[in-house]
Design a protein around this motif. Structure first.
Motif, mmCIF file in Angstrom:
data_model
loop_
_atom_site.group_PDB
_atom_site.id
_atom_site.type_symbol
_atom_site.label_atom_id
_atom_site.label_comp_id
_atom_site.label_asym_id
_atom_site.label_seq_id
_atom_site.Cartn_x
_atom_site.Cartn_y
_atom_site.Cartn_z
ATOM 1 N N ILE A 1 -9.129 0.501 -6.046
ATOM 2 C CA ILE A 1 -8.687 1.663 -5.275
ATOM 3 C C ILE A 1 -7.171 1.637 -5.059
ATOM 4 O O ILE A 1 -6.488 2.656 -5.184
ATOM 5 C CB ILE A 1 -9.440 1.734 -3.935
ATOM 6 N N VAL A 2 -6.620 0.468 -4.763
ATOM 7 C CA VAL A 2 -5.172 0.338 -4.586
ATOM 8 C C VAL A 2 -4.441 0.702 -5.872
ATOM 9 O O VAL A 2 -3.445 1.440 -5.855
ATOM 10 C CB VAL A 2 -4.810 -1.099 -4.137
ATOM 11 N N LEU A 3 -4.924 0.195 -7.013
ATOM 12 C CA LEU A 3 -4.290 0.505 -8.297
ATOM 13 C C LEU A 3 -4.412 1.997 -8.612
ATOM 14 O O LEU A 3 -3.497 2.595 -9.203
ATOM 15 C CB LEU A 3 -4.936 -0.325 -9.408
ATOM 16 N N SER A 4 -5.501 2.620 -8.196
ATOM 17 C CA SER A 4 -5.677 4.059 -8.391
ATOM 18 C C SER A 4 -4.586 4.853 -7.680
ATOM 19 O O SER A 4 -4.012 5.789 -8.250
ATOM 20 C CB SER A 4 -7.055 4.477 -7.864
ATOM 21 N N ILE A 5 -4.284 4.466 -6.458
ATOM 22 C CA ILE A 5 -3.250 5.167 -5.682
ATOM 23 C C ILE A 5 -1.881 5.003 -6.334
ATOM 24 O O ILE A 5 -1.105 5.960 -6.462
ATOM 25 C CB ILE A 5 -3.239 4.640 -4.232
ATOM 26 N N ILE A 6 -1.572 3.773 -6.786
ATOM 27 C CA ILE A 6 -0.278 3.515 -7.436
ATOM 28 C C ILE A 6 -0.135 4.350 -8.703
ATOM 29 O O ILE A 6 0.910 4.969 -8.949
ATOM 30 C CB ILE A 6 -0.144 2.007 -7.769
ATOM 31 N N LEU A 7 -1.192 4.411 -9.514
ATOM 32 C CA LEU A 7 -1.146 5.169 -10.760
ATOM 33 C C LEU A 7 -0.967 6.661 -10.491
ATOM 34 O O LEU A 7 -0.224 7.350 -11.205
ATOM 35 C CB LEU A 7 -2.423 4.936 -11.571
ATOM 36 N N PHE A 8 -1.631 7.181 -9.461
ATOM 37 C CA PHE A 8 -1.505 8.595 -9.117
ATOM 38 C C PHE A 8 -0.063 8.936 -8.754
ATOM 39 O O PHE A 8 0.465 9.979 -9.152
ATOM 40 C CB PHE A 8 -2.434 8.946 -7.962
#
Length: 498
Positions: A477-484
């Motif tokens: 989930i953390v990596l998802s936010i960074i990628l967005f």
């Protein structure tokens, strides 16, 4: 691409209408991959149980943790071998021949599994299937890219349809092979998987000439005579060196399951890194293509995180279904192998919805990096969901199977946002001289993920499953936010690709 033909020349030889409004070649590739995936996922549905079930139950009697690690390493090597398959297709015999040769090896691998025997015979079958899948898997996807013009708006929808074919085979296989393998004989189940691959070869050979035209036949970056001589020397020296290392490792006791798993884990990181460097620095890569390679790197990292979660459906969640789940439900006894059909079942149902949605949205659809971030978000949530039963009931009570169903459903939402889009993006962002090899690089993200999983599964137990699922799900989930947040920057580096 060959000097004789460019991409459009190849597209012009493929009948462009004939399969749900898509090029006729999609029929050939759809059903070839359908049967190949039937054979692979049928085998995989019972393989982990075959490894850790006792000899008296028809299994190999391995320790469960060892079996889970072997399963992950096997999956990693399957996708890692795509590097060899992509290179052979790009430099020697083209993608079409790679698909055929790969199917032959896979079929013989399943035949070896179907023969009751010892652990060495099991590993022989694994080698055959690893090499065969490395030839077939990345190259059949590359041919899908070749049958569409570069700016054809049908491309993403075509890959979604192709992806649905993959999952139709993957859905049926555990129900048939899993039921036969778990209830009658593991070896009879593996025999059915071999028949599936044979049918895939028949479809491919009977329809490819009429439906595919030149697609798959053009060698993108053929070897020069001097390169051929040098390649033979390198391969010969490499084979001798590997044989010597294996022999010495066995004699000295250095080569063990643990050391082998660690070595594959390191290789899983080094191989894609080397690929990115070679493609970026190649004189055959243009300035625009270099920019697109840089854009591909964060997508690759996101893919590794996603597959690290998704691929645990055949390891951790398979063991979870076998040992932690109440298999008596609604008056029927559920086979633990049947849960392997959930992922493809949901994809079959939802893939047309996603394909329609992307076409309907047109230019208003999320960008490729944004779709990847959605995939990571759903992957993380799927692991947070599966920790809830232990939170509510503790590690000692059997879990309602609907929790597993919900977890599989959520990760499928992520898979449809990421995987077919990743296949399509790879064909768009690939340098022309490395077209098949870039598809191999895409599958290396899965190889890296499963190499990491081979280490992660050692930390799983019923007692610490909440921490296990929570940490991995939270990281996604953390990596998802960074990628967005990085999506607009990544999109600029794609230089016009959407």
């Amino acid at each position: 691409m060959s000097d004789k033909y460019n991409r459009q020349d190849i597209v012009n030889t493929v009948p462009q209408k004939g399969f749900f409004g898509h090029p006729k070649g999609l029929f050939t590739l759809f059903f070839t991959e359908f049967w190949e995936r039937f054979s692979y996922y049928g085998m995989r549905a019972i393989l982990v149980f075959y490894m850790y079930y006792e000899l008296s139950d028809g299994g190999l009697g391995l320790d469960q943790t060892t079996a889970l690690s072997i399963m992950s390493i096997y999956g990693s090597l399957v996708y890692m071998s795509g590097v060899i398959g992509g290179w052979l297709a790009d430099r020697i015999f083209g993608t079409s021949k790679a698909v055929f040769y790969g199917g032959i090896l896979i079929m013989f691998g399943h035949i070896a599994l179907a023969i009751p025997g010892s652990l060495p015979l099991f590993f022989v079958s694994m080698v055959l299937i690893v090499l065969g899948t490395g030839l077939l898997k990345p190259n059949v996807s590359s041919v899908v890219g070749e049958i569409y013009a570069e700016n054809d708006d049908r491309r993403d929808a075509g890959f979604s349809i192709f992806y649905m074919g993959i999952n139709m085979g993957a859905f049926i296989a555990p129900l048939i092979v899993g039921t036969v393998g778990m209830n009658m004989s593991f070896h009879l189940g593996f025999s059915i998987a071999a028949v599936g691959m044979f049918l895939g070869l028949v479809v491919f050979m009977l329809t490819k000439k009429k439906n595919l035209g030149l697609a798959g036949t053009v060698v993108a970056n053929p070897l020069t005579p001097s390169e051929k001589s040098r390649t033979i020397k390198v391969f010969s020296i490499g084979a001798i060196a590997i044989a010597a290392i294996v022999y010495l490792g066995l004699q000295t006791g250095f080569l063990t399951f643990d050391s082998f798993i660690a070595s594959v884990g390191i290789l899983g990181i080094l191989l894609p890194t080397a690929y990115f460097v070679v493609m970026y620095r190649s004189k055959k890569t243009t300035e625009v293509e270099r920019s697109r390679i840089l854009a591909y790197i964060p997508l690759f990292i996101a893919s590794v995180m996603f597959w690290a979660i998704q691929e645990q459906g055949s390891t951790i969640l398979a063991a979870y279904a076998d040992t932690r789940t109440d298999l008596e439900f609604a008056g029927i006894t559920i086979s633990p192998a049947w849960f392997q059909s959930l992922n493809p079942l949901f994809i079959i149902v939802l893939a047309p919805v996603f394909a329609w949605m992307w076409v309907k949205l047109g230019s208003r659809q999320p960008s490729i990096p944004q779709k990847f971030s959605l995939g990571l978000l759903f992957a993380g949530i799927s692991f947070l969901v599966i920790l809830l039963p232990a939170y509510f009931g503790g590690p000692d009570t059997l879990v309602n199977p609907l929790w597993l169903v919900l977890s599989y459903l959520i990760i499928v939402l992520g898979e449809l946002a990421l995987s077919p889009v990743g296949l399509s993006a790879t064909t768009k962002l690939a340098p022309a001289a490395f077209s098949a090899q870039t598809m191999s690089l895409w599958f290396l993200s899965n190889a890296a993920a499963q190499a990491i999983n081979a280490q992660l599964v050692k930390f799983y137990s019923a007692e610490n499953e909440m921490m296990y699922f929570g940490i991995i799900g939270g990281a996604s989930i953390v990596l998802s936010i960074i990628l967005f947040l990085l999506a607009p920057t990544i999109q600029r580096y794609m230089r016009g690709v959407r």
